[in-house]
Design an enzyme around this catalytic site. Sequence first.
Site, short mmCIF file in Angstrom:
data_model
loop_
_atom_site.label_atom_id
_atom_site.label_comp_id
_atom_site.label_asym_id
_atom_site.label_seq_id
_atom_site.Cartn_x
_atom_site.Cartn_y
_atom_site.Cartn_z
N ASN A 210 -33.98 34.69 -35.57
CA ASN A 210 -32.53 34.48 -35.63
C ASN A 210 -32.27 32.98 -35.79
OD1 ASN A 210 -29.79 34.29 -35.20
ND2 ASN A 210 -29.86 34.95 -33.05
N TRP A 211 -31.89 32.58 -36.98
CA TRP A 211 -31.73 31.16 -37.25
C TRP A 211 -30.38 30.63 -36.78
CZ3 TRP A 211 -34.00 30.95 -42.97
CH2 TRP A 211 -35.35 31.31 -42.90
N LYS A 212 -29.53 31.49 -36.31
CA LYS A 212 -28.21 31.09 -35.78
C LYS A 212 -27.47 30.20 -36.79
CE LYS A 212 -29.98 31.86 -31.20
NZ LYS A 212 -29.94 31.59 -29.78
N HIS B 168 -24.73 39.99 -30.26
CA HIS B 168 -25.50 38.91 -29.65
C HIS B 168 -24.66 38.25 -28.56
CE1 HIS B 168 -27.59 35.13 -29.12
NE2 HIS B 168 -28.64 35.69 -29.71
N GLU C 262 -24.15 35.30 -27.82
CA GLU C 262 -23.33 34.17 -28.30
C GLU C 262 -22.06 34.67 -28.97
OE1 GLU C 262 -26.48 32.21 -30.42
OE2 GLU C 262 -27.42 31.69 -28.51
N GLU D 166 -31.84 40.76 -24.23
CA GLU D 166 -31.84 39.30 -24.18
C GLU D 166 -31.04 38.84 -22.96
OE1 GLU D 166 -32.51 37.34 -28.21
OE2 GLU D 166 -30.41 37.86 -28.12
N SER E 42 -36.07 32.57 -25.25
CA SER E 42 -37.13 31.57 -25.07
C SER E 42 -38.52 32.10 -25.37
CB SER E 42 -37.06 30.96 -23.66
OG SER E 42 -35.84 30.25 -23.49
N GLY F 201 -35.13 32.88 -31.33
CA GLY F 201 -34.15 31.92 -31.81
C GLY F 201 -34.82 30.62 -32.22
N GLY F 202 -34.78 29.64 -31.33
CA GLY F 202 -35.26 28.28 -31.63
C GLY F 202 -36.61 28.24 -32.33
#
Length: 251
Positions: free
Chosen positions: A9-11, A95, A97, A167, A213, A234-235
């Site tokens: 997920n590159w957000k 999600h 966010e 998540e 994470s 994600g990151g």
Amino acid sequence: MRLPLVVGNWKMNTTPAQAEAIARDLVARLRDVHNLEVVLAPPFTSLPATAGVIQGTPLRLAAQDLHWEDRGAYTGAISHFMLEAVECTYVLVGHSERRIHFGETDHVINRKIHAALRGGLRPILCVGEEEAEKNSGRLREVLIRQIERGLDGVASSSASRLAVAYEPVWAIGTGHAATLQDAAEAHRIVRQALEHLLGEAEAFAVRILYGGSVTSVNASGFATHPEVDGVLVGGASLRSEDFAAIVRAGW
Ligand code: PGA
């Protein structure tokens, strides 16, 4: 058995040119990977560039969100038709966010799940508790509510197109992943809620991913745990070397 699913997920990161560069690198690194599905979720504007790179490879494309209607006067929104037209297979829905920063409720999320299924997309429903909910012993209650409301009215026959990502909100972007035991407990709760809603055999087919994470260091624990069918990253998914290592973590 369930085919493992690893999603990046590159957000709100990457221009089309940057997305293309990451996707190219991943295609080169993951050429020989099989027996699992690898999915990239760039922002809307980078979907076509990414699709162009992964065309003809086993990698698949996901969008990070969609609107609940098919078309109409919804300035700024993107419908499932538009996503299908740029080669999306999957779409993230709900999600945390989106829930936190955009006020998405379980009701809105449910409508989005139905829109994805009405079209040809495979929704990945994201669920997870906040830290205060965990600390006050409300994990089960929160997950059951998010699953039951998020999937309200979904037919058992659609189960094969669904995935769920557990998540925990406190684990996202914090560097503090859930322990394997905590993740497995949450996954069991999700599986039971799915059985209740969709039937036991149908629920068995639904992949339950862990997210929060995930790194190239902790991925192998998740990869080898029988209750974890994949990860939502994600990151670390923005660094192709790390993401490739997560894909190769032993699923
Ligand atoms: P993270 O994000 O891997 O950066 O914690 C996961 C997610 O939000 O899907």
